[in-house]
Design a protein around this motif. Structure first.
Motif, PDB file in Angstrom:
ATOM      1  N   VAL A  54       0.842  -1.202   0.000  1.00  0.00           N
ATOM      2  CA  VAL A  54       0.000   0.000   0.000  1.00  0.00           C
ATOM      3  C   VAL A  54       0.877   1.251   0.000  1.00  0.00           C
ATOM      4  O   VAL A  54       0.623   2.197  -0.747  1.00  0.00           O
ATOM      5  CB  VAL A  54      -0.960  -0.010   1.213  1.00  0.00           C
ATOM      6  N   THR A  55       1.922   1.251   0.823  1.00  0.00           N
ATOM      7  CA  THR A  55       2.835   2.394   0.872  1.00  0.00           C
ATOM      8  C   THR A  55       3.503   2.610  -0.480  1.00  0.00           C
ATOM      9  O   THR A  55       3.588   3.743  -0.964  1.00  0.00           O
ATOM     10  CB  THR A  55       3.900   2.191   1.968  1.00  0.00           C
ATOM     11  N   LEU A  56       3.973   1.532  -1.110  1.00  0.00           N
ATOM     12  CA  LEU A  56       4.598   1.653  -2.436  1.00  0.00           C
ATOM     13  C   LEU A  56       3.617   2.229  -3.448  1.00  0.00           C
ATOM     14  O   LEU A  56       3.977   3.085  -4.262  1.00  0.00           O
ATOM     15  CB  LEU A  56       5.100   0.291  -2.911  1.00  0.00           C
ATOM     16  N   MET A  57       2.378   1.757  -3.398  1.00  0.00           N
ATOM     17  CA  MET A  57       1.379   2.244  -4.341  1.00  0.00           C
ATOM     18  C   MET A  57       1.131   3.734  -4.123  1.00  0.00           C
ATOM     19  O   MET A  57       1.067   4.505  -5.073  1.00  0.00           O
ATOM     20  CB  MET A  57       0.074   1.473  -4.183  1.00  0.00           C
ATOM     21  N   LYS A  58       1.028   4.144  -2.870  1.00  0.00           N
ATOM     22  CA  LYS A  58       0.777   5.556  -2.575  1.00  0.00           C
ATOM     23  C   LYS A  58       1.964   6.433  -2.942  1.00  0.00           C
ATOM     24  O   LYS A  58       1.791   7.595  -3.312  1.00  0.00           O
ATOM     25  CB  LYS A  58       0.412   5.718  -1.102  1.00  0.00           C
ATOM     26  N   LEU A  59       3.164   5.884  -2.855  1.00  0.00           N
ATOM     27  CA  LEU A  59       4.355   6.644  -3.253  1.00  0.00           C
ATOM     28  C   LEU A  59       4.362   6.903  -4.754  1.00  0.00           C
ATOM     29  O   LEU A  59       4.825   7.938  -5.211  1.00  0.00           O
ATOM     30  CB  LEU A  59       5.630   5.896  -2.866  1.00  0.00           C
ATOM     31  N   GLY A  60       3.873   5.922  -5.514  1.00  0.00           N
ATOM     32  CA  GLY A  60       3.848   6.082  -6.967  1.00  0.00           C
ATOM     33  C   GLY A  60       5.215   6.393  -7.521  1.00  0.00           C
ATOM     34  O   GLY A  60       6.217   5.791  -7.145  1.00  0.00           O
ATOM     35  N   GLY A  61       5.294   7.394  -8.370  1.00  0.00           N
ATOM     36  CA  GLY A  61       6.548   7.784  -9.000  1.00  0.00           C
ATOM     37  C   GLY A  61       7.554   8.389  -8.038  1.00  0.00           C
ATOM     38  O   GLY A  61       8.739   8.484  -8.358  1.00  0.00           O
ATOM     39  N   LYS A  62       7.089   8.786  -6.847  1.00  0.00           N
ATOM     40  CA  LYS A  62       8.007   9.376  -5.859  1.00  0.00           C
ATOM     41  C   LYS A  62       9.047   8.373  -5.391  1.00  0.00           C
ATOM     42  O   LYS A  62      10.085   8.758  -4.870  1.00  0.00           O
ATOM     43  CB  LYS A  62       7.220   9.901  -4.665  1.00  0.00           C
ATOM     44  N   VAL A  63       8.777   7.083  -5.571  1.00  0.00           N
ATOM     45  CA  VAL A  63       9.733   6.053  -5.165  1.00  0.00           C
ATOM     46  C   VAL A  63      11.049   6.200  -5.933  1.00  0.00           C
ATOM     47  O   VAL A  63      12.103   5.782  -5.460  1.00  0.00           O
ATOM     48  CB  VAL A  63       9.128   4.633  -5.324  1.00  0.00           C
ATOM     49  N   ALA A  64      10.994   6.842  -7.093  1.00  0.00           N
ATOM     50  CA  ALA A  64      12.198   7.031  -7.910  1.00  0.00           C
ATOM     51  C   ALA A  64      13.244   7.868  -7.189  1.00  0.00           C
ATOM     52  O   ALA A  64      14.427   7.788  -7.511  1.00  0.00           O
ATOM     53  CB  ALA A  64      11.831   7.685  -9.244  1.00  0.00           C
ATOM     54  N   ARG A  65      12.831   8.665  -6.202  1.00  0.00           N
ATOM     55  CA  ARG A  65      13.789   9.476  -5.433  1.00  0.00           C
ATOM     56  C   ARG A  65      14.820   8.614  -4.724  1.00  0.00           C
ATOM     57  O   ARG A  65      15.907   9.079  -4.407  1.00  0.00           O
ATOM     58  CB  ARG A  65      13.057  10.307  -4.384  1.00  0.00           C
TER      59      ARG A  65
END
Length: 184
Positions: free
Chosen positions: A161-172
């Protein structure tokens, strides 16, 4: 009033059936799933037939398909000899079961075929180089995708769920992984 008589419930069932056709799922299968998903108690096959106006054979086939995906299960109701059915209502569990089954049915056989073709093409000097390169690249891509899925599917639900909510921000968190401006 039964929940299935409510206009918004009907709208959901009809839309889910329509969307099913876009996802490669038979309309009847998707409608049966929608009806069971909305139901707060187990539903017998005859009620499904009557509610959706489908042939008994279509309902039987749909129930088998949905049970094969693991998103519908047969249950027994005390005092009733008929089989009743309930749908998975945890959306993450439902998604993970559908994805796992689709991977098993669609992706895994494709990876196996691509592996076989890539191996044959590697030794076939008469094959055009671009065909060899593209099949090999497709095999590597599909294998990587399958491996990624195998790693992600075992993550705890809160992490997903956290990964999904991060979306493209995970690229940071990835060196050089800054998202392109038009992607988010």
């Amino acid at each position: 009033m039964r929940i299935f008589d409510h206009p918004d419930a009907k709208a959901f069932i009809l839309h889910w059936g329509e969307m099913g056709t876009h996802w490669g799922v038979n309309r009847s299968v998707a409608q049966v799933h929608a009806l069971l998903y909305l139901s707060d108690k187990p539903v017998d096959a005859e009620t499904i037939v009557e509610t959706l106006g489908l042939a008994r054979s279509n309902v039987s086939t749909a129930l088998k398909e949905l049970q094969g995906y693991g998103i519908v299960r047969r249950v027994h109701v005390e005092g009733d000899r008929r089989d009743h059915f309930t749908a998975e209502t945890d959306l993450w569990d439902m998604l993970m079961r559908i994805v796992a089954e689709r991977k098993r049915r669609e992706i895994d056989p494709t990876i196996a075929l691509l592996a076989e073709l890539a191996e044959r093409l590697k030794n076939d000097k008469a094959a055009p180089a671009h065909v060899r390169e593209r099949v090999t690249r497709m095999h590597e891509f599909m294998s990587t995708l399958g491996g990624w899925y195998d790693q992600v599917r075992v993550l705890p639900k809160p992490t997903l769920v956290t990964l999904m909510k991060l979306g493209g921000k995970v690229a940071r968190f990835i060196p050089g992984g800054k998202a392109k401006p038009d992607q988010g």
